[in-house]
Scaffold this motif. Structure first.
Motif, PDB file in Angstrom:
ATOM      1  N   SER A 272       7.348  -4.814  -2.095  1.00 53.15           N
ATOM      2  CA  SER A 272       7.093  -4.686  -0.658  1.00 53.15           C
ATOM      3  C   SER A 272       7.317  -5.748  -0.096  1.00 53.15           C
ATOM      4  O   SER A 272       7.223  -6.822  -0.616  1.00 53.15           O
ATOM      5  CB  SER A 272       5.722  -3.889  -0.358  1.00 53.15           C
ATOM      6  OG  SER A 272       4.865  -4.883  -0.149  1.00 53.15           O
TER       7      SER A 272
ATOM      8  N   ALA B 181       0.877  -1.249  -0.036  1.00 54.12           N
ATOM      9  CA  ALA B 181       0.067   0.125  -0.144  1.00 54.12           C
ATOM     10  C   ALA B 181       1.049   1.202  -0.054  1.00 54.12           C
ATOM     11  O   ALA B 181       0.334   2.404  -0.318  1.00 54.12           O
ATOM     12  CB  ALA B 181      -0.947  -0.006   1.225  1.00 54.12           C
TER      13      ALA B 181
ATOM     14  N   SER C  84       7.013   3.134   2.383  1.00 49.42           N
ATOM     15  CA  SER C  84       7.714   4.090   1.116  1.00 49.42           C
ATOM     16  C   SER C  84       7.219   5.411   2.006  1.00 49.42           C
ATOM     17  O   SER C  84       7.880   6.402   2.070  1.00 49.42           O
ATOM     18  CB  SER C  84       6.727   3.960   0.014  1.00 49.42           C
ATOM     19  OG  SER C  84       6.984   2.720  -0.846  1.00 49.42           O
TER      20      SER C  84
HETATM   21  N1  LIG Z   1      12.393   1.655  -4.648  1.00 48.30           N
HETATM   22  C1  LIG Z   1      11.380   1.038  -5.383  1.00 48.30           C
HETATM   23  N2  LIG Z   1      11.135   1.004  -6.642  1.00 48.30           N
HETATM   24  C2  LIG Z   1      10.392   0.554  -7.306  1.00 48.30           C
HETATM   25  N3  LIG Z   1       8.993   0.189  -6.874  1.00 48.30           N
HETATM   26  C3  LIG Z   1       8.997   0.241  -5.291  1.00 48.30           C
HETATM   27  C4  LIG Z   1      10.111   0.808  -4.644  1.00 48.30           C
HETATM   28  N4  LIG Z   1       9.943   1.063  -3.278  1.00 48.30           N
HETATM   29  C5  LIG Z   1       8.479   0.583  -3.537  1.00 48.30           C
HETATM   30  N5  LIG Z   1       8.051   0.226  -4.362  1.00 48.30           N
HETATM   31  C6  LIG Z   1       6.685  -0.173  -4.868  1.00 48.30           C
HETATM   32  O1  LIG Z   1       5.710   0.604  -3.876  1.00 48.30           O
HETATM   33  C7  LIG Z   1       4.814  -0.189  -3.629  1.00 48.30           C
HETATM   34  C8  LIG Z   1       4.627   0.086  -2.179  1.00 48.30           C
HETATM   35  O2  LIG Z   1       5.693  -0.551  -1.324  1.00 48.30           O
HETATM   36  P1  LIG Z   1       5.664  -0.582   0.273  1.00 48.30           P
HETATM   37  O3  LIG Z   1       7.052  -1.091   0.488  1.00 48.30           O
HETATM   38  O4  LIG Z   1       5.690   0.863   0.739  1.00 48.30           O
HETATM   39  O5  LIG Z   1       4.519  -1.167   0.629  1.00 48.30           O
HETATM   40  P2  LIG Z   1       4.168  -1.516   2.314  1.00 48.30           P
HETATM   41  O6  LIG Z   1       2.895  -0.848   2.415  1.00 48.30           O
HETATM   42  O7  LIG Z   1       5.209  -1.181   3.104  1.00 48.30           O
HETATM   43  O8  LIG Z   1       3.792  -3.065   2.047  1.00 48.30           O
HETATM   44  P3  LIG Z   1       4.150  -4.179   3.073  1.00 48.30           P
HETATM   45  O9  LIG Z   1       3.049  -4.240   4.168  1.00 48.30           O
HETATM   46  O10 LIG Z   1       3.989  -5.596   2.283  1.00 48.30           O
HETATM   47  O11 LIG Z   1       5.572  -4.066   3.588  1.00 48.30           O
HETATM   48  C9  LIG Z   1       4.939  -1.494  -3.752  1.00 48.30           C
HETATM   49  O12 LIG Z   1       4.156  -2.005  -4.713  1.00 48.30           O
HETATM   50  C10 LIG Z   1       6.486  -1.557  -4.226  1.00 48.30           C
HETATM   51  O13 LIG Z   1       6.845  -2.652  -5.062  1.00 48.30           O
END
Ligand SMILES: Nc1ncnc2c1ncn2[C@@H]1O[C@H](COP(=O)(O)OP(=O)(O)OP(=O)(O)O)[C@@H](O)[C@H]1O
Ligand SMILES: Nc1ncnc2c1ncn2[C@@H]1O[C@H](COP(=O)(O)OP(=O)(O)OP(=O)(O)O)[C@@H](O)[C@H]1O
Ligand SMILES: [Mg+2]
Ligand SMILES: [Mg+2]
Lengths: 267, 422, 279, 304, 359
Positions: free
Chosen positions: C158, A53, A57
């Motif tokens: 993620s 989500a 990030s």
């Molecule tokens: N450096 C990056 N390059 C490309 N895509 C990215 C990058 N960082 C994050 N993403 C993408 O952005 C989206 C959000 O990732 P994020 O890690 O913030 O998710 P999250 O909410 O922490 O999920 P989870 O609960 O699974 O950890 C994901 O689809 C991920 O693939």
């Protein structure tokens, strides 16, 4: 553990950090789309949402590791768009990581001591001799670190290289390392993943204590709804990079959109 | 080589290299050196009735290993040390005077060490690189029809980008001034020895009339090949003696025909001593050299080197009357060296090599050199014996030796008495 | 679920995996498992519970033979898979025999796309492209999120996405038995529920056996048929899932229910001294 | 600058040719790096060792083509040996340890090669292997440009090999497995990829590439361990192209080859020459500052 | 049995932070130092001192330097040889310009010059990582090596193109130049090594060392904790090159006694030092000593030891076999313990601690 007064201008309840209209994308992937929320001083703010989500990030944006294409971040009244992570750290933002990012080759003690690097100032010259100011400083900081170690009950693994610790303990050491920075804002990314109930209870206790005793503001990402609902003051919910809800735990819990997107069944 | 045996034998260590990047040149030299000395043992029972204990120590042409070899043989009372590498020689020169062990660096090493007053313990017969360069220029002048024809000509020097390769530069610069030719330098880094195409493109652009090669190992055959590739006239390409190995030329195939190199000894086996080597050593399977390599240019270089060692020892025995001579005696023996045509004949080496006459001041002799030419299969003598321009080289050498002593503060004054030349 | 068979360790033919009294040493000096025995019945779902550092991961790695890659060694005891000694096999040979592990902490191939990651799971398969394609689709149906990210490099996805990828990848090998290490870690509650449903479905439909190390005791015991509790390298308790769920100690330490109600995390006032079933 | 246009053409040609040869060494290297994450320092030595085996066997009286087959066989044995005694026990170790182990291999190969075949340089048996000899001389631009036939052959062979390998990596099952192994030994083990088998395949392929490279290099100069120092030139080629990219090896090779020849030819004389020894590294470094993973390398994943 | 820490309680952080917290270790170090400073010069043969002890010490110093960079900071460098060369030339220039100042001062001071050069070549490390950086450091190696030949000013325009080591004394005793006895050179070198090791040990155990290791283990996390990457990496480059520089100066002035520096500081030298660091143990000071001893002594032992033991081998064959054996042993030790001799040593101590139980 923490000398009061790191930042005295803000009273509890004031906005410590605000995120306004932040958008972040990687090539075609939109990780965050136009998200705004704030974190008030002294609260425990949870960020939840389905996998991918954009929660992690968001934390990366807050501490300067990712640079959003749009939007503004205001921390302690100062607005910024781009910042080196080390500067964010110097301003008082510390964090733990979803995939444990400890310094694997170093002992627990050294890992936590490394968290104090920013606060150590003795000149290189004295470092060479490990004497005079260097030694005094080292001892002073060691005291602080030992307090954290006692607090987290990890005395027994003080000298163990962290790479060999079981996952749960690694997470605890990571918390210790973040605490050693004595931050104003502590970002925790899934601190309880991979822990059993008892350990989650311990961890909850630590988080609450840090929050209560030292007034550290905490932003918490967690998938265990029990923990989130019990600990947090306010919850922001992300889905596909957008904010879909923001409010007190009880409100959020009943939000239809949140249930559909994330919780599955009402908790 | 136990010290106890020192009474009945003479210990001659040979620092050789049969491994490493320069093994190709090192192996035949090592074979030649060892075989000649062993032949003396087999044929004559040693020198003056004393058996020689010959021991090789592998240096890999590596200075560190070489010095280690030196340290290890030092304790065994060696009468003379042959470093066989300019790098190792430079290293040992300061030690020689302290350890009182003579160093024989045959036509390699530090050219300035020809000055016996400054370097009583170092010998560099029969010629130095500086002499070589001057001979090369003489050969150019002879071919072009006189020294005056040198004016306006361009002469190139392809050299290994290391002290060894740079040796001839001062002499060539000096001669360029004297005769009015232009000197162009083409350095080749050790790691680019086999990768010379850009150097040769530069040569094609500069169009030098003659090229002198101060190279070693794989650098030489590559240079010969490149020359052929770039249509450089082979007979205007002249190597120093260490660029005159059979493999150096052979690598260039048919096109290498005409390639020249300096030399101070002959190739082939048409000499009594070499026949003796074949008889006593090679045919009995005592040599490490394959039969067909005996008599090749670098093999014979080894033989010539050992001949100098043997002469030094023999002289020492003659001067001192001792049989098992000491290093100091051999130093005196070397200083008194006088290998005449007649002596060469006695040794079974008539017409084989240049005569050598050393003295107290002159540790090189600046002896005569000739031009070898590759006929596509073997080296043949292609000129008369040419004497180096001693009048040019000698003052430069002496100045250089002075400089050396000055910059090495505390360089010992010569205390060893001078030998009456025998 | 509760009505499932009670496995008896002795019934060898029904047993797909039997671990007998193994001892594991890391780095030649660190003794981690001190005699662990467990059995997984054919078509069973067995949970391995225990605190951090109890040795769950180590046990699973010992079974899948990944231990050697971490300089660990089984110094005592035997491991049998489908009636065959497997403790000397390479992990690859074990996968070929139908036993695959999903490692703790994701371990996706960062530089491969999600889809390529999934396809590597089919490395040992020999049943043709069509079947692989079908299974790939099946996995995308299980984890729609992966379908969306199929062309992204796994390293950028993620944490949760990587976890799904790792589980999907293991499923791609069509195993007879899956060793699941902390499947729920880092997954949204909904997805956790889904994963366990998948486990149950695979188990029921294709009679895949499972051995899962899981911290989320609650859910693990809901889906498992049998459970082992590990403490500092020893099995301290085992029994059918139902009976474990009723056990007072388990309730207090692993399920977090005192009496009937779930306690709030806020109310855990002082730090509890750990109570151990140690001998 | 272009005072002799024929020389400029010749310079570029020479650059391209050495570029191809650098690329061939780099290629063997990329293979191994891609498939096992091992920075194989021994690649240069493998080139010499392979060529030495070929020539050495021929010297011992084995007919040329049979010697070629035997040399391929030796490279296979080498691959099996490396897998068995080096890689297998070192699985899942940090890259630098594996890097170090390849130094061990380097030493063993030097020792073995010289022990068996002797240390003296040998002539490549190019005629017996039906490789073209001689040159095509093109009169042009008021001068001439000479193209060695062997160089043309090298370019053709290199192009073919590179195309085949690039296809193999991107589009086959094994190719995918190779890339997986490079990413993480542990994860690759866990999904049942047989590291042992993969490594033998890859090292054998790299060995064959080394043999081809050795033949080409050997035909230009001769075969001796001195040649292995040239192999170092493959390193800037690699970082320029990216450690993991087959096309990168060739593009990097060409850039470095042409760059250093032109540099040496036009600017070398200004500073006394010999700048070729380091110019390649600076060219690579300059590119690297803009793309730290090389032109075609896999992006360095930075995510937390 | 005797190696137990039982009963040694630390009552202050200072005591716990000591570099050798165990009494046994402190005694051990004292004994070793006594043997090195007194025993070796008194009883060891000249050959032993000059071909075993001195090279090992020089290499240890260089290995410590590289260990700071590679072992502690995780930056692989293949330019150590060249940085050593910078030290050697700096020392040469300094001592010819200021012959009055004691040579030992210049040997140590020359480290600053290579530190400066090291920092310049360390600049790309901000962007370039891992093996890419390793290869990039080769630029330093080859460029500097080229300078050593091409800039005659460096070798004082002398004809041999080599560094010529003049006679210099300490308390009237010659310590450099041909007249210096191996014992004198050894003692000077040993003092330098001991002192610099102490500094290195202080650094790596304090704030600086922790930042280095943090950058090594997880640079992103380190940066998020406020450790600035570039200054940290550059400091590592500086310290590392400083040690390399001193080692280079010591090598020329206390061991070789002059010579063709271009040749002595070539790429193989760089690789050799890297061997030592890895074989000895990355991130371990004592490992640097083990590694240096292993790599510098092993070939010597094989070369001179085998014939002495009656294995009749020709020079070349012995050399080939040495290559084979050294290569084989490198692989063997890595397989036995990838973390190097230092870890073997540690495990040995650990086993001793729990002796007689296996674990
Ligand atoms: N450096 C990056 N390059 C490309 N895509 C990215 C990058 N960082 C994050 N993403 C993408 O952005 C989206 C959000 O990732 P994020 O890690 O913030 O998710 P999250 O909410 O922490 O999920 P989870 O609960 O699974 O950890 C994901 O689809 C991920 O693939
Ligand atoms: N590579 C290793 N080297 C040395 N000790 C190790 C290693 N891996 C694990 N250990 C030790 O083995 C013990 C068991 O670890 P293991 O990872 O099996 O625990 P776990 O039950 O899976 O814990 P968690 O729930 O935290 O994952 C721990 O004390 C750990 O410190
Ligand atoms: Mg996340
Ligand atoms: Mg675990």
């Amino acid at each position: 553990m923490r000398a009061p007064g790191g930042d005295t201008r803000l009273a509890p309840g004031d906005v410590l950090l605000s995120v306004e209209g932040v958008s972040l994308s990687f090539g075609g992937v939109k990780a965050i789309t136009d998200v705004s929320f704030d974190i008030r001083k002294g609260e425990i703010r949870a960020i939840i949402g389905p996998n991918g989500a954009g929660k992690t990030s968001m934390l990366n944006v807050i501490n300067g590791f990712y640079h959003p294409q749009q939007g503004r971040i205001t921390f302690k009244g100062a607005t910024r768009q781009k910042m080196r992570p080390s500067v964010a750290a110097a301003q008082g933002i510390a964090r733990t990581f979803q995939n444990v990012a400890l310094f694997k080759g170093m002992s627990t003690l050294d890992n936590i001591m490394a968290g104090r690097t920013l606060k150590m100032r003795s000149p290189f010259f004295w470092q060479l001799f490990r004497h005079g100011p260097a030694l005094t400083e080292e001892i002073a900081h060691r005291k602080v670190v030992e307090e954290i170690i006692d607090f987290l009950e990890i005395q027994a693994i003080r000298k163990t290289p962290v790479g060999k610790l079981p996952y749960g303990l690694q997470k605890r050491v990571e918390l210790g390392r973040a605490l050693a920075m004595q931050p104003d804002l502590l970002l925790l990314d899934e601190p309880m993943a991979g822990m059993n109930l008892e350990e989650k209870e311990d961890m909850s206790r630590f988080i609450l204590d840090v929050n209560n005793q030292y007034g550290t503001t905490i932003a918490l990402i967690e998938h265990d709804m029990g923990v989130v609902m019990d600990l947090s003051d306010r919850v922001v919910v992300l889905e596909y990079g957008r904010k879909i809800a923001d409010g007190a735990p009880d409100e959020v819990k009943r939000n239809k959109q949140v249930i559909d997107a994330y919780l599955g069944v009402p908790h | 080589a136990a010290p106890a045996a020192a009474q009945e034998s003479i210990y001659v260590p040979l620092l050789t290299y049969r491994t490493g990047p320069f093994a190709g040149s090192g192996i035949p030299i090592a074979d030649g050196m060892a075989d000649y000395l062993r032949m003396l043992n087999e044929r004559d029972g040693g020198i003056g009735g004393v058996k020689l204990v010959v021991e090789e120590c592998e240096t890999g042409y590596d200075t560190k290993k070489g010095v280690e070899c030196y340290e290890s043989v030092k304790g065994k009372n060696p009468v003379v040390v042959n470093p066989y590498s300019t790098g190792i020689t430079l290293q040992l020169i300061p030690k020689a005077a302290v350890d009182k062990i003579p160093i024989l660096s045959m036509s390699y090493g530090l050219s300035a060490s020809a000055d016996g007053n400054t370097f009583p313990w170092v010998f560099i017969p029969p010629v130095t690189y500086w002499d070589g360069a001057s001979v090369f220029i003489q050969h150019v002048a002879q071919t072009e029809g006189g020294f005056d024809k040198l004016k306006g000509k361009t002469i190139g020097l392809i050299h290994l980008d290391a002290p060894y390769g740079k040796e001839p530069i001062p002499v060539l610069e000096k001669l360029a001034q004297t005769y009015g030719f232009t000197l162009k330098l083409y350095p080749i880094a050790a790691q680019d020895m086999q990768n010379q195409s850009s150097t040769w493109l530069n040569i094609r652009r500069d169009r030098p009339n003659w090229i002198y090669i101060q190279g070693w190992g794989a650098m030489n055959p590559t240079a010969v090949k490149e020359a052929a590739k770039n249509n450089f006239p082979m007979d205007h390409l002249v190597g120093v003696w260490f660029a005159g190995g059979d493999d150096d030329a052979r690598g260039g195939g048919d096109q290498a025909k005409g390639y020249k190199a300096l030399n101070y000894h002959q190739a082939g086996t048409d000499f009594q001593a070499l026949k003796d080597i074949q008889k006593f050593i090679v045919d009995k399977g005592l040599s490490k050299a394959p039969k067909d390599k005996v008599g090749e240019n670098l093999y014979n270089r080894g033989v010539y080197n050992s001949m100098l060692i043997a002469e030094g020892i023999a002289n020492a025995q003659k001067i001192t009357g001792k049989k098992a001579v000491a290093p100091e005696d051999v130093r005196r023996g070397l200083e008194a060296m006088n290998i005449t045509e007649a002596r060469l004949k006695e040794l079974g080496l008539e017409g084989f090599g240049s005569t050598v006459k050393l003295s107290c001041e002159d540790h090189s002799g600046h002896n005569k050199v000739f031009i070898h030419q590759w006929d596509g299969a073997k080296w043949v003598k292609a000129s008369d014996w040419i004497a180096p321009q001693k009048d040019v080289v000698r003052p430069m050498l002496e100045a250089s030796a002075k400089e050396y002593a000055a910059s090495n503060a505390g360089w010992p004054k010569r205390t060893e008495p001078c030998e009456k030349s025998s | 679920m509760s009505a499932s068979v009670q496995p008896s360790p002795a019934s060898a033919p029904d047993t797909i995996l039997a671990v007998n009294n193994i001892e594991v040493v890391y780095d030649h000096v660190i003794l981690v498992l001190k005699g662990v025995s467990l059995t997984v019945p054919r078509g069973g779902i067995v949970a391995l519970l225990g605190a951090n550092g109890a040795g769950k991961t180590t046990t699973l790695k010992a079974i899948s033979n990944l231990l050697r890659a971490e300089r660990g060694e089984v110094t005592k005891g035997t491991i049998e898979f489908a009636g065959e000694r497997v403790d000397r096999l390479t992990p690859n040979e074990l996968v070929r025999r139908g036993c695959i592990q999903v490692m703790e902490g994701r371990h996706c191939f960062g530089h491969l796309t999600i889809e390529e990651n999934l396809l590597t799971g089919a490395f040992t398969r020999r049943d043709g492209q069509a079947a692989i394609k079908r299974d790939l689709e099946a996995i995308y149906d299980y984890f729609p999120r992966l379908r969306q990210r199929r062309t992204s490099m796994a390293g950028y996805t993620s944490g949760g996405e990587q976890q799904m990828c790792a589980i999907g990848r293991a499923m791609m090998s069509r195993p007879r038995m899956i060793l699941l290490d902390e499947p729920s870690m880092g997954l949204a509650p909904q997805v956790v529920e889904e994963i366990f449903e998948i486990v149950r479905a695979l188990n029921a439909r294709e009679s895949v056996s499972f051995l899962l190390a899981e911290q989320n005791t609650n859910i693990a015991l809901r889906y498992a048929t049998y459970g082992y509790i590990l403490e500092t390298g020893r099995v301290v308790m085992d029994g059918a899932a139902d009976s474990l769920r009723e056990n007072e100690d388990v309730k207090e330490f692993y399920l977090g229910v005192a009496g009937d109600d779930r306690k709030s995390f806020r109310e855990v006032k002082s730090y509890k001294r750990r109570k151990r079933w140690l001998a | 600058m272009v005072d002799a246009p024929d020389l400029l053409v010749q310079t570029i040609w020479e650059g391209l040719v050495s570029g191809v040869l650098y690329a061939l060494i780099a290629l063997g290297f990329v293979l191994i790096f891609k498939a096992s994450g091992v920075f194989n320092f021994a690649q240069g030595i493998m080139v010499v060792f392979a060529a030495l085996t070929l020539v050495g066997l021929h010297e011992m009286g084995v007919p040329a083509l049979l010697a070629l087959v035997l040399a391929v066989g030796v490279m296979f044995v080498l691959a099996v040996g490396v897998e068995r005694f080096v890689l297998r026990p070192l699985v899942n170790q940090p890259d630098i340890i594996l890097f170090m182990a390849t130094f061990g291999i380097t030493y063993v190969l030097i020792g073995l090669g010289e022990l068996v075949f002797g240390g003296n340089p040998k002539q490549m048996i190019d005629e017996q292997l039906f490789l073209p000899k001689g040159a095509i001389e093109l009169k042009m631009l008021g001068g001439f440009v000479s193209l060695q036939k062997i160089d043309i052959a090298a370019a053709v062979i290199a192009a073919a090999m590179i195309a085949a390998l690039a296809f193999f990596f991107q589009h086959t099952r094994i190719g995918r497995a190779l890339r997986a192994v490079a990413d993480s030994h542990k994860a690759a083990l866990s999904v049942g990829i047989s590291l042992n088998q993969i490594w033998v395949i890859v090292w054998f392929t790299a060995g064959v590439v080394a043999l081809v490279t050795g033949i080409m290099w050997g035909a230009r100069s001769d075969v001796s361990f001195a040649l292995s120092t040239i192999a170092l030139k493959a390193l800037p080629v690699l970082i320029l192209g990216g450690f993991t990219s087959v096309p990168g090896a060739i593009v990097g090779g060409l850039i470095i080859g042409v760059g250093e020849k032109i540099g040496e030819f036009y600017w070398g004389p200004l500073v006394g020459g010999g700048i070729e020894s380091w110019l390649a590294y600076f060219i690579a470094l300059a590119f690297l500052l803009f793309r730290p993973q090389g032109l075609f390398g896999e992006k360095i994943i930075e995510r937390i | 049995m005797f190696y137990r820490e039982a009963g040694q309680y630390k009552t202050s952080y200072a005591a716990d932070m000591a570099i050798f917290p165990l009494l046994q270790d402190r005694i051990g170090i004292a004994v070793i130092l006594a043997v090195l400073f007194v025993g070796v010069p008194l009883f060891a043969s000249e050959f032993l001192i000059s071909t075993v002890m001195i090279p090992t010490l020089v290499f240890s110093l260089a290995a410590i330097g590289l260990n700071v960079l590679t072992g502690y900071t995780g930056l692989i460098s293949l330019g150590t040889g060249a940085f050593m060369g910078v030290g050697a030339y700096a020392c040469y220039k300094l001592t010819t310009y200021f012959p009055g100042v004691n040579i030992i001062v210049w040997i140590v001071a020359s480290g600053f010059f290579s530190a400066a050069v090291g920092v310049v070549f360390g600049l790309p490390s901000l962007r370039i990582k891992g093996f890419y950086l390793a290869v990039a450091t080769l630029a330093a190696q080859f460029f500097l090596q080229w300078c050593f030949v091409r800039v005659p000013w460096l070798y004082n325009y002398n004809a041999s193109g080599a560094i010529e080591v003049p006679l210099r004394t300490l308390f009237g005793l010659p310590v450099t130049g041909p007249n210096a006895t191996p014992e004198a050179r050894y003692l000077v070198l040993l003092s330098i090594v001991v002192g610099l090791t102490w500094f290195a040990s202080n650094l790596v155990h304090g704030r600086v060392g922790r930042s280095w290791m943090a950058v090594r283990d997880m640079d992103i996390a380190a940066e998020l904790m406020g450790i600035r990457l570039l200054p940290t990496k550059l400091l590592a480059f500086a310290v590392s090159s400083f040690y390399a520089g001193v080692a280079g100066a010591a090598m020329m002035f206390l061991w070789y006694g002059g010579g063709e520096a271009n040749d002595a500081f070539n790429i193989n030298q760089s690789f050799l030092i890297l061997f030592m660091v890895i074989i000895g143990g990355l991130g371990s000071l004592i490992g640097s000593f083990f590694g240096a001893a292993f790599i510098s002594i092993l070939p010597t032992v094989l070369k001179f030891g085998l014939p002495a033991m009656g294995v009749p081998l020709g020079g070349a064959t012995a050399e080939h076999i040495t290559y084979l054996v050294v290569g084989g042993l490198i692989i063997f030790f890595l397989v036995v313990e990838p973390h190097g001799l230092a870890r073997l040593w540690q495990i040995g101590k650990q086993k001793l601690r729990i002796w007689p139980f296996p674990y």
